[in-house]
Motif scaffolding. Structure first.
Motif: not given
Length: 329
Positions: A208-218
């Motif tokens: 699985x993958x997550x977007x943890x950092x709110x500044x990340x778009x991927x």
């Protein structure tokens, strides 16, 4: 064929070709780099001048139409790999294509179908397979230096601006339309392909993958597990949002008699067995893709096996697709 030679054209003479690959084509017996292409004509001409390449183009179709060429190196970002590799195969040229081979496994399967239909030859640039360090790892596994392999633990943790990634080419690596995803898509193919090289075909895999950092778009956090046919269990963790102090690049292969530890992007390994611990160092080639390109030339000239096939790359891309499924929380 009398005095056979592989005569190359490069589509996409950007950063990766400056030192890692481009100069190698003229350093290998029976290999010549004759032409390069880049959409920016000024940059194409500049590259050709600096690297003493006789011909340059600003359109891929013009390069592919050059009958003097019998092989093409596709070194563009992943979004155009399928288009250019298919065009090259249909023009009767052998293909060496950068990793990841395509944006996803569906495109990889399309490329395999075209390859089968044309009867051509294609090699994927998983060049770590031919570097001395990883050849040694494979030898240690095969000879049973650490006994029967039980588990593999891999960790690649980097900051939001990874030191392992070339910065001069802009941020296309974090544009899914161009790269397929984030830094995982750029760096994990090296690591996961080595697992296939070491341990063979997988029985199952999930992640699985997550977007943890709110500044990340991927996705900036990925984890995955692979079970191989020989019962080896692989666990991988990729994180691209840690502080520089917490960066890590470590792979540990553990057997019932010892372990092998190394960095995928490093130059040494440590072997631990009941008889002690040994660290081995390896000098990488000046042009790091030279050993793989040399094996590719041999394959194109029917002098050796395919060092990295599209069939294996299809499996690799299926694993990447599975690991890249973003969970919404």
């Amino acid at each position: 064929m009398e005095n056979p030679k592989i005569v190359w054209g490069i589509i996409g003479c950007g950063d990766v070709t400056e030192k890692k690959s481009g100069p190698a084509f003229n350093l290998i017996e029976d290999s010549q780099l004759l032409a390069v292409m880049r959409r920016d004509a000024v940059k194409a001409a500049d590259y050709a001048s600096r690297h003493q390449v006789p011909m340059w183009y600003s359109k891929a179709d013009d390069l592919l139409g050059n009958s003097q060429l019998n092989a093409v190196y596709v070194a563009t970002p992943p979004s155009s790999h399928l288009e250019y590799a298919v065009s090259a195969l249909r023009s009767g040229k052998s293909v060496y294509v950068e990793k990841p081979v395509t944006l996803n496994s569906s495109e990889a399967e399309l490329l395999l179908a075209v390859l089968n239909n044309t009867g051509g030859k294609l090699v994927v640039a998983h060049y770590r397979r031919r570097l001395p360090l990883f050849l040694k790892v494979k030898e240690l596994i095969k000879t049973g230096e650490i006994g029967e392999v039980r588990t593999v633990q891999l960790r690649l943790w980097q900051s939001r601006s990874p030191e392992l990634v070339t910065k001069a080419a802009g941020n296309w690596r974090t544009d899914p339309a161009v790269s397929g995803g984030g830094y995982f898509f750029d760096l994990a193919p090296h690591q996961l392909d080595l697992m296939l090289y070491f341990f063979g075909m997988p029985v199952s895999y999930h992640g699985l993958s997550l977007i943890q950092d709110s500044e990340s778009t991927v996705a900036d956090q990925t984890s995955g597990t692979i079970l191989f046919e020989n019962q080896v269990v692989f666990n991988g963790s990729w994180c691209f949002n840690v502080s520089p102090e917490n960066q890590a690049d470590r792979c540990e292969i553990v057997g019932n008699l010892g372990s092998i530890t190394f960095s995928i992007f490093g130059n040494s390994l440590v072997v631990k067995t009941v008889s002690g611990e040994q660290e081995l160092f390896f000098d990488p080639p000046e042009h790091i893709q030279l050993p793989m390109i040399s094996s590719t030339v041999d394959y194109f000239l029917d002098r050796g096996p395919n060092p990295s096939s599209i069939e294996e790359a299809v499996v690799l891309m299926k694993i990447i697709d599975e690991f890249s499924k973003v969970r919404q929380i």
